[in-house]
Motif scaffolding. Structure first.
Motif, PDB file in Angstrom:
ATOM      1  N   LEU A   8      -4.041  37.289  54.124  1.00  0.00           N
ATOM      2  CA  LEU A   8      -5.481  37.226  53.832  1.00  0.00           C
ATOM      3  C   LEU A   8      -5.712  36.092  52.839  1.00  0.00           C
ATOM      4  O   LEU A   8      -4.954  35.935  51.885  1.00  0.00           O
ATOM      5  CB  LEU A   8      -5.957  38.554  53.258  1.00  0.00           C
ATOM      6  CG  LEU A   8      -5.686  39.780  54.137  1.00  0.00           C
ATOM      7  CD1 LEU A   8      -6.211  41.056  53.467  1.00  0.00           C
ATOM      8  CD2 LEU A   8      -6.302  39.615  55.523  1.00  0.00           C
ATOM      9  N   SER A  10      -7.770  33.736  49.979  1.00  0.00           N
ATOM     10  CA  SER A  10      -8.693  33.838  48.845  1.00  0.00           C
ATOM     11  C   SER A  10      -9.897  32.923  49.088  1.00  0.00           C
ATOM     12  O   SER A  10      -9.863  32.054  49.961  1.00  0.00           O
ATOM     13  CB  SER A  10      -7.978  33.388  47.572  1.00  0.00           C
ATOM     14  OG  SER A  10      -7.710  31.998  47.648  1.00  0.00           O
ATOM     15  N   GLU A  11     -10.944  33.100  48.294  1.00  0.00           N
ATOM     16  CA  GLU A  11     -12.123  32.234  48.380  1.00  0.00           C
ATOM     17  C   GLU A  11     -11.745  30.762  48.176  1.00  0.00           C
ATOM     18  O   GLU A  11     -12.288  29.874  48.823  1.00  0.00           O
ATOM     19  CB  GLU A  11     -13.186  32.644  47.355  1.00  0.00           C
ATOM     20  CG  GLU A  11     -14.084  33.764  47.825  1.00  0.00           C
ATOM     21  CD  GLU A  11     -14.916  33.402  49.077  1.00  0.00           C
ATOM     22  OE1 GLU A  11     -15.302  32.220  49.237  1.00  0.00           O
ATOM     23  OE2 GLU A  11     -15.167  34.299  49.893  1.00  0.00           O
ATOM     24  N   LYS A 199      -9.578  42.286  59.296  1.00  0.00           N
ATOM     25  CA  LYS A 199      -9.957  42.476  57.899  1.00  0.00           C
ATOM     26  C   LYS A 199     -10.590  41.219  57.328  1.00  0.00           C
ATOM     27  O   LYS A 199     -10.232  40.106  57.749  1.00  0.00           O
ATOM     28  CB  LYS A 199      -8.713  42.785  57.056  1.00  0.00           C
ATOM     29  CG  LYS A 199      -8.072  44.111  57.362  1.00  0.00           C
ATOM     30  CD  LYS A 199      -6.851  44.307  56.477  1.00  0.00           C
ATOM     31  CE  LYS A 199      -6.196  45.650  56.777  1.00  0.00           C
ATOM     32  NZ  LYS A 199      -4.916  45.778  56.072  1.00  0.00           N
ATOM     33  N   PRO A 200     -11.469  41.359  56.344  1.00  0.00           N
ATOM     34  CA  PRO A 200     -11.992  40.187  55.637  1.00  0.00           C
ATOM     35  C   PRO A 200     -10.832  39.355  55.077  1.00  0.00           C
ATOM     36  O   PRO A 200      -9.833  39.920  54.613  1.00  0.00           O
ATOM     37  CB  PRO A 200     -12.823  40.792  54.501  1.00  0.00           C
ATOM     38  CG  PRO A 200     -13.232  42.138  55.011  1.00  0.00           C
ATOM     39  CD  PRO A 200     -12.060  42.616  55.820  1.00  0.00           C
ATOM     40  N   GLY A 201     -10.989  38.034  55.135  1.00  0.00           N
ATOM     41  CA  GLY A 201      -9.948  37.148  54.610  1.00  0.00           C
ATOM     42  C   GLY A 201      -9.012  36.625  55.683  1.00  0.00           C
ATOM     43  O   GLY A 201      -8.224  35.715  55.437  1.00  0.00           O
ATOM     44  N   TYR A 242     -13.010  32.431  60.350  1.00  0.00           N
ATOM     45  CA  TYR A 242     -12.706  33.173  59.116  1.00  0.00           C
ATOM     46  C   TYR A 242     -13.515  34.463  59.150  1.00  0.00           C
ATOM     47  O   TYR A 242     -14.681  34.449  59.573  1.00  0.00           O
ATOM     48  CB  TYR A 242     -13.116  32.299  57.937  1.00  0.00           C
ATOM     49  CG  TYR A 242     -13.332  32.992  56.611  1.00  0.00           C
ATOM     50  CD1 TYR A 242     -12.351  33.802  56.047  1.00  0.00           C
ATOM     51  CD2 TYR A 242     -14.521  32.791  55.892  1.00  0.00           C
ATOM     52  CE1 TYR A 242     -12.562  34.415  54.819  1.00  0.00           C
ATOM     53  CE2 TYR A 242     -14.731  33.398  54.659  1.00  0.00           C
ATOM     54  CZ  TYR A 242     -13.744  34.210  54.127  1.00  0.00           C
ATOM     55  OH  TYR A 242     -13.951  34.807  52.915  1.00  0.00           O
ATOM     56  N   ARG A 244     -15.423  36.892  56.992  1.00  0.00           N
ATOM     57  CA  ARG A 244     -16.021  36.886  55.649  1.00  0.00           C
ATOM     58  C   ARG A 244     -15.894  38.235  54.953  1.00  0.00           C
ATOM     59  O   ARG A 244     -15.717  39.267  55.613  1.00  0.00           O
ATOM     60  CB  ARG A 244     -17.506  36.569  55.756  1.00  0.00           C
ATOM     61  CG  ARG A 244     -17.819  35.131  56.044  1.00  0.00           C
ATOM     62  CD  ARG A 244     -19.326  34.968  56.130  1.00  0.00           C
ATOM     63  NE  ARG A 244     -19.699  33.581  56.307  1.00  0.00           N
ATOM     64  CZ  ARG A 244     -20.814  33.185  56.905  1.00  0.00           C
ATOM     65  NH1 ARG A 244     -21.665  34.080  57.409  1.00  0.00           N
ATOM     66  NH2 ARG A 244     -21.091  31.912  57.012  1.00  0.00           N
ATOM     67  N   PRO A 245     -16.082  38.226  53.619  1.00  0.00           N
ATOM     68  CA  PRO A 245     -16.045  39.490  52.864  1.00  0.00           C
ATOM     69  C   PRO A 245     -17.009  40.538  53.436  1.00  0.00           C
ATOM     70  O   PRO A 245     -16.731  41.730  53.366  1.00  0.00           O
ATOM     71  CB  PRO A 245     -16.467  39.065  51.456  1.00  0.00           C
ATOM     72  CG  PRO A 245     -16.024  37.641  51.361  1.00  0.00           C
ATOM     73  CD  PRO A 245     -16.227  37.063  52.738  1.00  0.00           C
ATOM     74  N   ASN A 246     -18.139  40.108  54.028  1.00  0.00           N
ATOM     75  CA  ASN A 246     -19.077  41.076  54.628  1.00  0.00           C
ATOM     76  C   ASN A 246     -18.644  41.534  56.017  1.00  0.00           C
ATOM     77  O   ASN A 246     -19.354  42.292  56.672  1.00  0.00           O
ATOM     78  CB  ASN A 246     -20.502  40.501  54.669  1.00  0.00           C
ATOM     79  CG  ASN A 246     -20.652  39.384  55.697  1.00  0.00           C
ATOM     80  OD1 ASN A 246     -19.707  39.031  56.409  1.00  0.00           O
ATOM     81  ND2 ASN A 246     -21.845  38.823  55.779  1.00  0.00           N
ATOM     82  N   GLY A 247     -17.464  41.029  56.462  1.00  0.00           N
ATOM     83  CA  GLY A 247     -16.914  41.480  57.740  1.00  0.00           C
ATOM     84  C   GLY A 247     -17.307  40.652  58.934  1.00  0.00           C
ATOM     85  O   GLY A 247     -16.780  40.845  60.033  1.00  0.00           O
TER      86      GLY A 247
END
Ligand code: MF3
Ligand code: CO
Length: 254
Positions: A8, A10-11, A199-201, A242, A244-247
């Motif tokens: 996963l 990182s930003e 999964k996000p990431g 990608y 995103r964190p919001n899925g």
């Protein structure tokens, strides 16, 4: 395949991959403008490499497991990994797939497009469009909480509904600080399995290869070029995405 082996990002890593994707998109845009009857596949490779380096990137395919060029150029019945050559000249009516990858500050992007050379048949046009659209059908399912093969199944379904076939012997892949990371991403649904949880990431290179005829392919003696067994044409479309964190999915290479 266990999910824990999928890296996963990182930003910060995504920031670099976004830049790698943006540059690759621009390289593809420029390449699309030089596709015309009379250009050699080596010239396409030369121009592509020049632009990749101009943007401060490294062409990731060059010397990858011995591959001798920066851009894979595959004409008509060549599915992927065609090797650019000075004496191979695009002709009116051909379709040509360009696959390229760049490394920006240690992070990869990977994308492919198939283009018409001059005027092409309606059937070839449909092959290119169905291949492209199958990617977009697939990423509708590239949402956290789904499973990887939901994407695969959607791509396969769309392609087969349109009367074409999905190549089985080559797959998409995770991508990041390496060109090829886990997981492998088939463009068809493996039986009895759903694949890893999304999964996000996660960063994925999704790349349907679509044959106008049947799916079996040969690998040529040059160790690279993949061709259809039945001699019918094939198209390729790929982007790096990608989650995103919001899925939700974001396409990095457009
Ligand atoms: N998109 C292709 C892949 O993911 C390109 C690799 S070509 C190579 O396998 F030359 F780098 F091998
Ligand atoms: Co790829």
């Amino acid at each position: 395949m266990r999910n824990e082996m999928i890296k996963l990002k990182s930003e910060h890593e995504i920031g670099l991959m976004r830049e790698a994707g943006k540059i690759l998109a621009e390289v593809h845009n420029r390449l699309s403008e030089i596709i015309e009857p009379g250009i050699s596949t080596l010239e396409i490779d030369r121009r592509g490499e020049e632009w990749i380096r101009e943007f401060g990137c490294i062409p990731s395919f060059l010397n990858y497991e011995g591959y001798p060029a920066s851009i894979c150029v595959s004409i008509d019945d060549e599915v992927v990994h065609g090797i650019p050559k000075e004496n191979v000249i695009l002709r009116e009516g051909d379709i040509v797939s360009l696959d390229a990858g760049v490394i920006y500050q240690g992070y990869h992007s990977d994308a492919a497009r198939t283009h018409a050379v001059g005027r092409i048949s309606e059937e070839n046009q449909r092959l290119i469009e169905v291949t492209r659209q199958s990617f977009f059908e697939g990423i509708k399912y590239a949402v956290a909480g789904n499973h990887l093969y939901d994407i695969s199944a959607a791509i396969q379904k769309y392609v087969e509904k349109n009367g074409f076939s999905i190549v089985r012997d080559l797959v998409g892949h995770g991508i990041g600080s390496h060109l090829h990371e886990e997981p492998q991403i088939p463009n068809f649904k493996p039986r009895f399995r759903r694949g890893p949880l999304l999964k996000p990431g996660m960063t994925l290179a999704i790349e349907p290869m679509v044959n106008a005829g049947d799916w079996p392919v040969w690998f040529l003696d040059d160790d690279w070029t993949v061709v259809t067994q039945d001699g019918e044409n094939s198209a390729h479309y790929e982007n790096t995405i990608y989650i995103r964190p919001n899925g939700e999915p974001e396409i990095l290479s457009l």
